[in-house]
Design a protein around this motif. Structure first.
Motif: not given
Length: 264
Positions: A48-56, A100-106
């Motif tokens: 349920i959690t992704i990490y996006v590295e170097g996001f522009s 960025l750390v992004l969590r999927f919604p409930k």
């Protein structure tokens, strides 16, 4: 252990050695760069959690969001918003090489997860334009917390409903009770056999003193620095005078979520 007691307990695999780069979870892929300078590498911390590295992203679109879906093989409006790094479902502003750390919604229907999607996109809903996306491979192995039961002993009286490796920094002992009758008992963790020597685990207060009496208390314990990055296979309560009092074991090949605190 690094103190006068030599011991250890188990906990799952920390799937990266100390000589490797920082462990970020399972690599999903790189955002395609289609519009508005979108770039970034995407990792799964867990399902349920992704990490996006170097996001522009230049932030110039009027209605862009992190978006995911499974109704269509390519990005479309048939999906859902992934809240931003602040947990907000707001139109995205500009980003420049941010992690960025992004969590999927409930939702009312349940928790959204990577198991349910085919793609993750930077998507403009107003004009139905994909600015860049990454496909989620079928059958991808996602990190997940590992749970073991069986930490119990009749003499001394000791019980825990479960022991969980939460991530590469932390494990949780749920509903832990201990009668305190063994005056030199301590938490331990390590590799190999559960009766092998290894490293002491500080208690929930960070103390290395012997364990006091507990009554159904859930404990959040840190993985000692000297064993981070190693394969950890057991967790237990050890007494230097009496040996291993109780222990549980974990799959040494399990893929554990990276600690969010350890990410760049």
């Amino acid at each position: 252990m690094a103190s006068s007691w030599t011991i250890l307990c188990v906990l799952g695999v920390l799937a990266v050695s100390s000589t490797d780069a920082v462990y970020k979870g399972t690599y999903i892929g790189k955002f395609s760069t289609l519009h508005h300078d979108v770039i970034g590498d995407v990792y799964a911390i867990d399902n349920i959690t992704i990490y996006v590295e170097g996001f522009s992203y230049d932030g110039e679109a009027p209605d862009a969001f992190f978006f995911a879906g499974n109704k269509t093989p390519e990005p479309s409006n048939r999906g859902f918003i992934i809240p931003d790094e602040r947990g907000r479902s707001e139109v995205l502003g500009p980003y420049r090489s941010q992690n960025l750390v992004l969590r999927f919604p409930k939702t009312k229907k349940g928790q959204r997860s990577l198991n349910d999607v085919q793609w993750v996109s930077v998507w403009c809903r107003k004009f139905a334009i994909d600015f860049g996306h990454v496909k989620v491979p079928r059958g991808i192995k996602l990190p997940q917390s590992q749970v073991a039961i069986g930490l119990e002993s009749d003499s001394p009286q000791m019980r825990a409903s479960a022991v969980m490796i939460a991530d590469t920094d932390t494990f949780v002992v749920e509903d832990f009770s201990f009668d305190g009758t063994i005056p030199d008992a301590i938490f331990v963790m390590g590799s190999g056999n559960a009766d092998a020597s290894g490293s002491q685990v500080p208690d929930e207060k960070g103390s290395l003193n012997p364990l006091r009496k507990y009554n159904k208390k859930t404990l959040v314990l840190p993985i000692p620095p000297e064993v981070k990055g190693q394969t950890i296979q057991y967790f237990g309560v050890w007494s230097p005078s009496k040996g291993m009092l109780a222990s549980v074991t974990f799959d040494p090949n399990a893929l554990i979520p990276p600690s969010v605190k350890s990410l760049p």
